[in-house]
Write a protein that holds these residues in place. Sequence first.
Motif, PDB file in Angstrom:
ATOM      1  N   MET A  39       0.839  -1.203   0.000  1.00  0.00           N
ATOM      2  CA  MET A  39       0.000   0.000   0.000  1.00  0.00           C
ATOM      3  C   MET A  39       0.877   1.257   0.000  1.00  0.00           C
ATOM      4  N   GLN A  43       0.850   4.063  -2.861  1.00  0.00           N
ATOM      5  CA  GLN A  43       0.459   5.422  -2.514  1.00  0.00           C
ATOM      6  C   GLN A  43       1.579   6.432  -2.749  1.00  0.00           C
ATOM      7  N   MET A  74      -9.329  -2.013  -2.263  1.00  0.00           N
ATOM      8  CA  MET A  74      -8.876  -0.873  -1.451  1.00  0.00           C
ATOM      9  C   MET A  74      -8.077   0.111  -2.305  1.00  0.00           C
ATOM     10  N   LEU A  75      -7.193  -0.411  -3.149  1.00  0.00           N
ATOM     11  CA  LEU A  75      -6.375   0.465  -3.999  1.00  0.00           C
ATOM     12  C   LEU A  75      -7.236   1.197  -5.028  1.00  0.00           C
ATOM     13  N   ALA A  77     -10.338   2.000  -4.682  1.00  0.00           N
ATOM     14  CA  ALA A  77     -11.241   2.933  -3.992  1.00  0.00           C
ATOM     15  C   ALA A  77     -10.505   4.184  -3.509  1.00  0.00           C
ATOM     16  N   ASP A  78      -9.179   4.136  -3.490  1.00  0.00           N
ATOM     17  CA  ASP A  78      -8.365   5.245  -3.003  1.00  0.00           C
ATOM     18  C   ASP A  78      -8.042   6.173  -4.176  1.00  0.00           C
ATOM     19  N   GLN A  80      -5.864   8.260  -4.617  1.00  0.00           N
ATOM     20  CA  GLN A  80      -4.429   8.341  -4.867  1.00  0.00           C
ATOM     21  C   GLN A  80      -3.918   7.201  -5.759  1.00  0.00           C
ATOM     22  N   THR A  81      -4.578   6.030  -5.696  1.00  0.00           N
ATOM     23  CA  THR A  81      -4.098   4.849  -6.415  1.00  0.00           C
ATOM     24  C   THR A  81      -5.131   4.263  -7.382  1.00  0.00           C
ATOM     25  N   SER A  82      -6.267   4.932  -7.540  1.00  0.00           N
ATOM     26  CA  SER A  82      -7.351   4.351  -8.344  1.00  0.00           C
ATOM     27  C   SER A  82      -6.995   4.155  -9.814  1.00  0.00           C
TER      28      SER A  82
END
Length: 136
Positions: A39, A43, A74-75, A77-78, A80-82
């Motif tokens: 992660m 990120q 999770m990645l 949904a973020d 920063q990393t979508s």
Amino acid sequence: MKTVLIVEDDPINLRVYSKVLTTRGGLNVKGTEDVEEAMKIAQAGDADIILMDVSLAHSVYQGKPVDGIKITQMLKADAQTSNLPIILVVGNMMEGERETYVKQSGADGYIRKPIVDHQQFVDQILALLPKDDTSA
């Protein structure tokens, strides 16, 4: 040089994927089975694409067991990393299961293991790597 982050809990698979991607693909490779580390790398923008093992038998994130599907969700949904491309690495499954995993997780594709055709493996990853925007 583009960097592939491999999230894999089998050290032999990690070694094989790394060797193939560096020698045939000319790619930089980072590998881990540690979800927190994966992660952080994602990120920080230190990977251009992620190769995500679906099973990850021993992975834990914030005290809870997680698999590659959950980590991918999770990645994705973020914010920063979508946009980071993620390719699931899946074993033998019934027809349609792989596609279901891709839909569930939001991944950009999948690769079957064991990887038999090394050049096809490299080509699949290169195809999903973000292109450098040199022509506008």
